[in-house]
Design a protein around this motif. Structure first.
Motif, mmCIF file in Angstrom:
data_model
loop_
_atom_site.group_PDB
_atom_site.id
_atom_site.type_symbol
_atom_site.label_atom_id
_atom_site.label_comp_id
_atom_site.label_asym_id
_atom_site.label_seq_id
_atom_site.Cartn_x
_atom_site.Cartn_y
_atom_site.Cartn_z
ATOM 1 N N ALA A 259 0.833 -1.206 0.000
ATOM 2 C CA ALA A 259 0.000 0.000 0.000
ATOM 3 C C ALA A 259 0.865 1.253 0.000
ATOM 4 O O ALA A 259 0.588 2.220 -0.722
ATOM 5 N N LEU A 260 1.908 1.277 0.816
ATOM 6 C CA LEU A 260 2.790 2.443 0.887
ATOM 7 C C LEU A 260 3.477 2.691 -0.456
ATOM 8 O O LEU A 260 3.595 3.843 -0.900
ATOM 9 N N ILE A 261 3.923 1.631 -1.106
ATOM 10 C CA ILE A 261 4.563 1.784 -2.419
ATOM 11 C C ILE A 261 3.558 2.301 -3.443
ATOM 12 O O ILE A 261 3.848 3.211 -4.232
ATOM 13 N N SER A 262 2.364 1.749 -3.432
ATOM 14 C CA SER A 262 1.340 2.133 -4.416
ATOM 15 C C SER A 262 0.873 3.567 -4.215
ATOM 16 O O SER A 262 0.583 4.273 -5.196
ATOM 17 N N LEU A 263 0.772 4.019 -2.973
ATOM 18 C CA LEU A 263 0.325 5.394 -2.714
ATOM 19 C C LEU A 263 1.277 6.412 -3.339
ATOM 20 O O LEU A 263 0.843 7.498 -3.748
ATOM 21 N N GLY A 264 2.559 6.085 -3.411
ATOM 22 C CA GLY A 264 3.527 7.021 -3.972
ATOM 23 C C GLY A 264 3.524 7.085 -5.482
ATOM 24 O O GLY A 264 4.288 7.866 -6.068
ATOM 25 N N ASN A 341 -6.682 -6.844 8.700
ATOM 26 C CA ASN A 341 -6.267 -6.871 7.295
ATOM 27 C C ASN A 341 -7.197 -6.036 6.420
ATOM 28 O O ASN A 341 -6.747 -5.281 5.550
ATOM 29 N N LEU A 342 -8.489 -6.164 6.637
ATOM 30 C CA LEU A 342 -9.447 -5.378 5.863
ATOM 31 C C LEU A 342 -9.392 -3.902 6.250
ATOM 32 O O LEU A 342 -9.536 -3.018 5.393
ATOM 33 N N ALA A 343 -9.191 -3.618 7.530
ATOM 34 C CA ALA A 343 -9.111 -2.222 7.971
ATOM 35 C C ALA A 343 -7.897 -1.525 7.382
ATOM 36 O O ALA A 343 -7.969 -0.365 6.951
ATOM 37 N N PHE A 344 -6.764 -2.217 7.346
ATOM 38 C CA PHE A 344 -5.552 -1.620 6.774
ATOM 39 C C PHE A 344 -5.735 -1.337 5.279
ATOM 40 O O PHE A 344 -5.253 -0.330 4.770
ATOM 41 N N THR A 345 -6.424 -2.239 4.578
ATOM 42 C CA THR A 345 -6.663 -2.025 3.150
ATOM 43 C C THR A 345 -7.598 -0.850 2.916
ATOM 44 O O THR A 345 -7.364 -0.016 2.038
ATOM 45 N N ALA A 346 -8.664 -0.766 3.700
ATOM 46 C CA ALA A 346 -9.616 0.343 3.546
ATOM 47 C C ALA A 346 -8.967 1.680 3.866
ATOM 48 O O ALA A 346 -9.251 2.695 3.225
ATOM 49 N N SER A 347 -8.072 1.685 4.834
ATOM 50 C CA SER A 347 -7.395 2.926 5.198
ATOM 51 C C SER A 347 -6.556 3.457 4.049
ATOM 52 O O SER A 347 -6.497 4.671 3.815
ATOM 53 N N SER A 348 -5.908 2.569 3.291
ATOM 54 C CA SER A 348 -5.077 3.015 2.164
ATOM 55 C C SER A 348 -5.913 3.679 1.080
ATOM 56 O O SER A 348 -5.415 4.532 0.339
ATOM 57 N N ASN A 364 -4.751 4.885 -10.529
ATOM 58 C CA ASN A 364 -3.500 4.317 -10.024
ATOM 59 C C ASN A 364 -3.650 2.797 -10.105
ATOM 60 O O ASN A 364 -4.112 2.159 -9.159
ATOM 61 N N ARG A 365 -3.276 2.243 -11.241
ATOM 62 C CA ARG A 365 -3.590 0.840 -11.525
ATOM 63 C C ARG A 365 -2.965 -0.113 -10.511
ATOM 64 O O ARG A 365 -3.583 -1.109 -10.128
ATOM 65 N N ILE A 366 -1.747 0.187 -10.098
ATOM 66 C CA ILE A 366 -1.077 -0.706 -9.143
ATOM 67 C C ILE A 366 -1.816 -0.711 -7.811
ATOM 68 O O ILE A 366 -2.062 -1.764 -7.208
ATOM 69 N N LEU A 367 -2.193 0.479 -7.325
ATOM 70 C CA LEU A 367 -2.942 0.561 -6.070
ATOM 71 C C LEU A 367 -4.302 -0.101 -6.204
ATOM 72 O O LEU A 367 -4.767 -0.793 -5.283
ATOM 73 N N LEU A 368 -4.950 0.071 -7.351
ATOM 74 C CA LEU A 368 -6.273 -0.522 -7.577
ATOM 75 C C LEU A 368 -6.200 -2.046 -7.575
ATOM 76 O O LEU A 368 -6.997 -2.717 -6.904
ATOM 77 N N VAL A 369 -5.244 -2.601 -8.319
ATOM 78 C CA VAL A 369 -5.118 -4.061 -8.400
ATOM 79 C C VAL A 369 -4.769 -4.635 -7.032
ATOM 80 O O VAL A 369 -5.351 -5.647 -6.605
ATOM 81 N N TRP A 370 -3.824 -3.990 -6.338
ATOM 82 C CA TRP A 370 -3.455 -4.499 -5.018
ATOM 83 C C TRP A 370 -4.647 -4.444 -4.057
ATOM 84 O O TRP A 370 -4.878 -5.380 -3.282
ATOM 85 N N THR A 371 -5.411 -3.358 -4.086
ATOM 86 C CA THR A 371 -6.564 -3.217 -3.190
ATOM 87 C C THR A 371 -7.593 -4.307 -3.449
ATOM 88 O O THR A 371 -8.133 -4.909 -2.510
ATOM 89 N N THR A 375 -8.299 -7.186 -0.713
ATOM 90 C CA THR A 375 -9.639 -7.232 -0.131
ATOM 91 C C THR A 375 -10.296 -8.593 -0.358
ATOM 92 O O THR A 375 -10.859 -9.186 0.574
ATOM 93 N N LEU A 376 -10.225 -9.079 -1.587
ATOM 94 C CA LEU A 376 -10.876 -10.359 -1.895
ATOM 95 C C LEU A 376 -10.237 -11.506 -1.126
ATOM 96 O O LEU A 376 -10.948 -12.374 -0.584
ATOM 97 N N TYR A 377 -8.923 -11.539 -1.068
ATOM 98 C CA TYR A 377 -8.268 -12.648 -0.386
ATOM 99 C C TYR A 377 -8.550 -12.621 1.112
ATOM 100 O O TYR A 377 -8.924 -13.646 1.708
ATOM 101 N N ASN A 378 -8.365 -11.467 1.748
ATOM 102 C CA ASN A 378 -8.559 -11.391 3.200
ATOM 103 C C ASN A 378 -10.020 -11.563 3.591
ATOM 104 O O ASN A 378 -10.308 -12.026 4.693
#
Length: 434
Positions: A259-264, A341-348, A364-371, A375-378
């Motif tokens: 998440a930190l990498i994707s936000l940048g 895990n879900l809370a950390f993802t929603a916060s990003s 932001n495709r990388i952030l979108l795909v990671w989110t 979310t689905l896995y957790n």
């Protein structure tokens, strides 16, 4: 001495504006930026160039501050009239006076020479004169830097654009210094443009705004991570529990670091707007967002935990007496871990600030795909035991002894808070306080 010369005529040299200059200046003024010309050329030449750029508003009172015979002379140029093309300018010199207050105090815009700059620098209202001066002419290199320094003392963020060797000092003094490649100034400017047009000024400002917000978002996300860890540690301490080292490693390595990498990687929008980014982490927007999120996180971790304890299948974890070690292999641990895990993802997602500074979150495709994947896995681990990685999550089989319907309700509670956090941030915090 030369003799026998025959006059043929004058040879004029023209240095035309760059093709995109007028449009760039228009965009800067529309975005409520203040633009000034600082030059070593003659005042008339400098004013003509500024007028061509559309920098001077017609109808405003303009004065020229200069020095003659070691005395300050303020020339009232009156209201310039525009007829025909932009180059058709008529200057009406109404009066000359050596009285500084009456000549400068009533002027909307000021043209100031380097000699007048030195003479006026001892005035108490010096900075206000600098702010109202649109053209500085006959300026030495150190005087250019002093103009920028005086503006910075008022808290004004400054940007200097230049290409000559006499601009180097000012380029280094400014908060943002931009020079063009293959020019003398390029050796000292922090930023160099390969494009010789002024469009790079707009692009640099857009990138700067996006970079500021990316850093602010990362800082706030890390702050919220620490806050959430404190909240769920407090909840688990109720029964002497805590997450395992493997679970903390999973959270830090596979949830928060991506998440930190994707936000940048968020890109700026192509339009320079008049809105200023909330770069101060102690602004109303960030303070209200932080404490409102704190309340949501408390409820987010507390409600699933209380629901878990209300189930007939729930049993309090056995604790050693006296308590020497945390309980890490209990159903309490599993629920808090999955919730975090879900809370950390929603916060990003919630901390992302997009328009009018950056592109929308989903661009932001990388952030979108990671989110989506995170979310689905957790979320799936709540329902499907086969998706649980026992060596990483350390979730014991007792969690899956809870009826499927109860685990589905736990997932729905988490999904509800997931949506509440994002919607509350977008519709309330950002709409009314950003």
């Amino acid at each position: 001495m030369e003799s026998g010369l025959e006059y043929i005529g004058f040879l004029g040299f023209e240095n035309p504006l760059k093709k995109d200059t007028i449009q760039v200046i228009k965009e800067l003024l529309n975005a409520e930026f203040s633009a000034k010309v600082i030059s070593g050329d003659h005042p008339i030449s400098t004013f003509h160039t500024a007028n061509q750029m559309g920098l001077y508003p017609f109808g405003s009172r303009l004065v020229l501050a200069d020095v003659k015979d070691k005395k300050l002379v303020v020339t009232n140029l009156g209201n310039l009239q525009k007829e025909g093309t932009q180059e058709s300018i008529f200057v009406n010199v109404e009066q000359e006076t050596e009285r500084l207050p009456s000549g400068l105090a009533n002027a909307d815009q000021i043209i100031m020479t380097g000699a007048a700059f030195e003479m006026l620098s001892e005035l108490g209202s010096w900075v206000s004169l600098i702010e109202r001066t649109i053209i500085f002419s006959r300026m030495k290199p150190e005087q250019k830097a002093r103009v920028i320094q005086q503006l910075q003392t008022k808290g004004t963020a400054t940007m200097m654009v230049g290409d000559g060797a006499n601009d180097c000092t000012a380029l280094k003094q400014a908060d943002i210094g931009l020079a063009f490649s293959e020019t003398e100034a390029s050796y000292s400017a922090p930023f160099i443009s390969l494009d010789f047009g002024l469009r790079s000024v707009i692009q640099l400002l857009l990138e700067a705004r996006a970079t500021i917000l990316n850093n602010v978002e990362i800082f706030r996300y890390m702050l919220e991570l620490s806050m959430m860890k404190y909240v769920f540690s407090f909840v688990l301490a109720w029964t002497g529990g805590n997450l395992t080292d493997a679970q903390y490693l999973y959270i830090n390595s596979l949830v928060t670091i991506p998440a930190l990498i994707s936000l940048g990687l968020s890109a700026p929008i192509p339009l320079l707007t008049r809105y200023r980014p909330p770069s101060n982490v102690f602004s109303k927007y960030h303070i209200l967002g932080f404490y409102s999120h704190l309340l949501i996180y408390i409820l987010w971790f507390l409600i699933p935990y209380l629901y878990l304890r209300s189930l007939p299948e729930y049993e309090d974890p056995e604790l050693p007496n006296p308590l020497k070690l945390y309980s890490t292999r209990s159903v309490d641990n599993a629920v808090i871990f999955l919730t975090s895990n879900l809370a950390f993802t929603a916060s990003s997602i919630s901390v992302v600030i997009s328009v009018p500074f950056k592109e929308r979150f989903w661009r932001n495709r990388i952030l979108l795909v990671w989110t989506i994947l995170s979310t689905l896995y957790n979320a799936s681990i709540f329902l499907i035991p086969q998706f649980e990685l026992d060596t990483i999550h350390d979730i014991i089989p007792q969690f899956y002894k809870i009826p499927f319907g109860s685990r589905a309700i736990l997932l729905l509670i988490n999904a509800g808070f997931y949506v509440i956090l994002i919607v509350f941030e977008e519709l309330i915090i950002k709409r009314f306080w950003l």
